[in-house]
Enzyme design. Structure first.
Site: not given
Lengths: 140, 404
Positions: A37, A39, A64, A107
């Protein structure tokens, strides 16, 4: 994509990168996300068994810039909080603080999940090992 | 050396100053409409367009009459595929293409599927090339078109175009190739390759944006296309609209320059690319080249830096323009479908960087990019839980991941 100054600051100067001894009874480890995915966050807390306060927090993140910043910020916020206070941290707080755009909200969700997973791990260690530790985090 | 460094020549290229010089008079002095047949303004424009048509034709071994000017390769791809599907509807409704094609081909095919066409999307092998057996097996008596790109825009992998052309010829099926990344960079000859339709674009070969061409074979076979833009019947009735004369002049000039300089330039870029690759391998472990190293554009390198996510890598090299196959660079959450198609795993797709070298790339730039990127990779690996786990001996493929 334009990043907020705060995201750039956390990316360039991440706080609390590293690892705590994961077998320590007072350390809780959360590992969330998946490589496919894009992360993965590992977030760890070290809880003072007497006060129930998080003395130390560390992270390592594959992801990221916004994922790195979210986890870096989370460790900053965790230090000095009690376990219960830590559980009150919401992903939306992270979104606001870092000015994350809509595509990066996941995130912050991941960072909240990492906090919850780390604390759940800590709590499960405490219940398993009640005789040696009577800290505040022992009851679930 | 000037910063920032541009190393994303697959996305677009700057116009060569010689191209711009050639174009300029056609904005002001020779502004005529090339369709104006009864005065010198029109004649001057028409002459310039015909010169450009020959320059483009010469670059790909075609006859000038076989060149149709368009607004760019997206339009060329649309015209080729939709034009054939419509024109040859009676003959069949089956199209064969490939999963790693550019969106301009894939989405065009998807649209035709909605209108009743049948499309086969061939898979690619680990090296990014299609299997010719798969192609043969996909052909039916309803197949009217094969559309396979010459060179991939992400991984620079070259498809076996000559072999595909031979199969298409043998079966009497039209063959289109999106050659945007290849034309002007490596030899492309439509006669040798037995290509019937070929798309190209000016801005990928140091010409201006907004102009391209479609090669449409006129003999053996004579390819017919249903027009997709109706109007004054320009370009043999296949593409109406007043010709973009300055743009076309620029495309022609760009083609002529590429043809003259191709041999030396591709050798130079291939050396630079190898330097880039070698230096990365000297400095870093666990890096993987995506796609064939043998069948590849000379100026392309696509590497996955394992355990480091692509966007975070780009963030650390903000004075270098490259691109990443990671989803985080775009609004979608899916990583590059091209890299996924290679079957290397989504994690490596997320860790990929595409380097595209070009006419103004230098050794000094390559060295700078290597140093800069190596440092960022090392820093991010120190921060990567995956790198830590691997160093502790954990097998990441056997982990139970908690996805969100």
């Amino acid at each position: 994509m334009a990043y907020s100054d705060k995201v750039i600051d956390h990316y360039e100067h991440p706080r609390n990168v590293g690892s705590l001894p994961k077998d320590d009874a007072n350390v809780g480890t959360g590992l969330v996300g998946a490589p496919e995915c894009g992360d993965v966050m590992k977030l760890q807390v070290k809880v003072n068994p007497v006060t129930g306060v998080i003395d130390d927090a560390k992270f390592k993140t594959f992801g990221c810039g916004s994922a790195i910043a979210s986890s870096s910020l989370a460790t900053e916020w965790l230090k000095g909080k009690t376990v219960e206070q830590a559980l009150a941290i919401k992903n939306t707080d992270i979104v606001t603080e870092l000015a994350l755009p809509p595509v990066k909200i996941h995130c912050s969700v991941l960072a909240e999940d990492a906090i919850k997973a780390a604390i759940a791990d800590y709590k499960s260690k405490q219940t398993q090992d009640k005789t040696s530790s009577v800290g505040a985090g022992a009851s679930v | 050396m000037k910063l920032p460094i541009y190393m994303d020549y697959h996305a677009t290229t700057p116009a060569d100053p010689r191209v711009v010089d050639a174009m300029l008079p056609y904005f002001t002095e020779h502004f005529g409409n090339s369709a104006s047949r009864n005065h010198s303004f029109g004649w001057a424009a028409e002459e310039a367009v015909e010169t450009a048509r020959k320059q483009v034709a010469d670059l790909i071994g075609a006859n000038p009459k076989e060149i149709i000017f368009t607004s760019g390769a997206t339009e060329s791809n649309n015209l080729a595929i939709k034009g054939v599907a419509e024109m040859y509807r009676e003959k069949g409704n089956h199209i064969i293409t490939c999963v790693t094609e550019h969106k301009a081909v894939i989405d065009t095919c998807k649209k035709l599927e909605k209108q009743g066409a049948r499309v086969t999307y061939l898979p690619v092998q680990k090296d990014g090339r299609i299997s010719l057996d798969d192609l043969r097996n996909a052909i039916t008596d309803k197949t009217i078109l094969i559309s396979i790109m010459t060179a991939n825009n992400e991984i620079g992998v070259l498809q076996p175009i000559a072999e595909i052309g031979a199969i298409a010829k043998e079966k009497g099926i039209l063959f289109h190739t999106d050659a945007v990344q290849a034309v002007g960079k490596i030899p492309v000859d439509v006669m040798q390759l037995k290509v019937d339709l070929l798309s190209l674009s000016a801005h990928k070969m140091y010409g201006p944006k907004g102009v391209g061409a479609l090669f449409v074979r006129r003999r053996n076979p004579r390819v017919l296309l249903a027009e997709q833009i109706s109007g004054g019947g320009h370009e043999r009735g296949m593409r109406s609209g007043t010709l973009n004369v300055p743009g076309i002049v620029g495309l022609g000039k760009a083609a002529a320059i590429c043809q003259a300089e191709m041999a030396t330039e591709s050798a130079r870029l291939s050396k630079l690319r190898d330097r880039l690759n070698d230096k990365f391998h000297e400095r870093l472990d666990e890096i993987y080249i995506n796609g064939s190293t043998e069948h590849r554009l000379p100026h392309n390198l696509n590497i996955s830096f394992a355990y480091v996510e692509g966007e975070s890598l780009l963030m650390g090299i903000n004075d270098v323009a490259v691109s990443s196959g990671s989803a985080c660079t775009s609004a979608s959450l899916e990583p590059s479908y091209v890299l996924k198609a290679l079957g290397a795993g989504d994690d490596l797709a997320h860790s990929s960087i595409r380097f595209g070298l070009g006419r103004w790339s230098t050794e000094e730039e390559v060295d700078y990019v290597v140093e800069k990127l190596t440092n960022v990779v090392r820093r991010l690996r120190e921060m990567s839980p995956l790198y830590e786990m691997v160093k502790e001996g954990v097998d990441l493929t056997k982990m139970q991941w908690i996805t969100h």
